[in-house]
Design a protein around this motif. Structure first.
Motif, PDB file in Angstrom:
ATOM      1  N   MET A   1       6.435  20.155 -20.160  1.00  0.00           N
ATOM      2  CA  MET A   1       7.189  20.947 -19.214  1.00  0.00           C
ATOM      3  C   MET A   1       6.837  20.458 -17.821  1.00  0.00           C
ATOM      4  SD  MET A   1       7.525  25.013 -18.870  1.00  0.00           S
ATOM      5  CE  MET A   1       5.923  25.399 -18.283  1.00  0.00           C
ATOM      6  N   ALA A  79      10.157  21.610 -28.061  1.00  0.00           N
ATOM      7  CA  ALA A  79      10.415  22.230 -26.760  1.00  0.00           C
ATOM      8  C   ALA A  79      11.393  23.394 -26.907  1.00  0.00           C
ATOM      9  CB  ALA A  79      10.961  21.199 -25.777  1.00  0.00           C
ATOM     10  N   GLU A  84      11.754  26.136 -24.076  1.00  0.00           N
ATOM     11  CA  GLU A  84      11.732  25.300 -22.876  1.00  0.00           C
ATOM     12  C   GLU A  84      12.940  24.367 -22.908  1.00  0.00           C
ATOM     13  OE1 GLU A  84       6.870  24.950 -22.634  1.00  0.00           O
ATOM     14  OE2 GLU A  84       8.084  23.175 -22.995  1.00  0.00           O
TER      15      GLU A  84
END
Length: 159
Positions: A1, A79, A84
C-alpha cells in the motif's frame, strides 16, 4: 500500500514530447537495432545457433512471464482481500503484457528489455514512476495548469 504523507514540493510543469513522435522513433529504431544485432550475432556464432538462441529466449521468457504473471495476480487478489486498491499491481500487470510482446518478438534487444521487466524490482520501480506520472497529470488537469503545490508526503511501501 502506498501512502503519501511527508514534506514535498510538487511542480506540475512537465515538458511534453508528442506520443506519436516517440512511437515513430521506436517503430523505426527497434527493428533496425534488432536486425543489426541479429546479423552481428549470426556472424559471430552462426545462423543456426542464433536462431536457436532466439527460440530459446522466447521459450524461457514465456515460462518466466507466466510465473511472474501468476505471482502478480496473487498480489492483486491479496490486496483486494485486504480491501486495498491494487493500483501498482495492476500497472505491473500491464507492464507484464508489454513484456510478453517484447519477449515473443524475435531479437536480442527486445528480449533484454523484456527480461529486465521480468525482474520484480525493475517492474515495480517502473510501475511507481507510471503511477506518479499519472498522479501529476491528474493534479495538472484538476488544478488548471502549471502550478506548484506545497505539501507533505512520506512513501511507505508495506511490502
Amino acid at each position: 500500500m502506498l501512502r503519501v504523507i511527508e514534506g514535498c514540493r510538487l511542480t506540475t510543469r512537465d515538458p511534453k514530447v508528442p506520443p506519436f513522435f516517440v512511437l515513430f522513433v521506436l517503430l523505426l529504431s527497434v527493428p533496425l537495432m534488432e536486425i543489426f544485432v541479429l546479423i552481428e550475432v549470426g556472424r559471430s556464432i552462426g545462423t543456426s545457433t542464433t536462431v536457436a538462441l532466439v527460440v530459446l529466449t522466447a521459450v524461457i521468457g514465456a515460462w518466466l512471464l507466466r510465473w511472474q504473471g501468476l505471482h502478480t495476480l496473487a498480489r492483486v487478489q491479496a490486496a483486494i482481500s485486504r480491501r486495498e486498491l491494487p493500483a501498482i499491481e495492476l500497472i505491473e500487470g500491464l507492464i507484464l503484457i508489454v513484456t510478453g510482446v517484447l519477449l515473443l518478438t524475435p531479437g536480442f534487444v527486445t528480449d533484454a528489455i523484456g527480461f529486465a521487466c521480468l525482474l520484480p524490482a525493475v517492474r515495480r520501480g517502473f510501475a511507481m514512476r507510471l503511477a506518479n506520472r499519472f498522479i501529476i497529470q491528474q493534479v495538472r488537469t484538476h488544478s488548471g495548469g502549471d502550478r506548484t503545490i506545497e505539501g507533505e508526503y512520506r512513501i511507505e511501501d508495506d511490502r
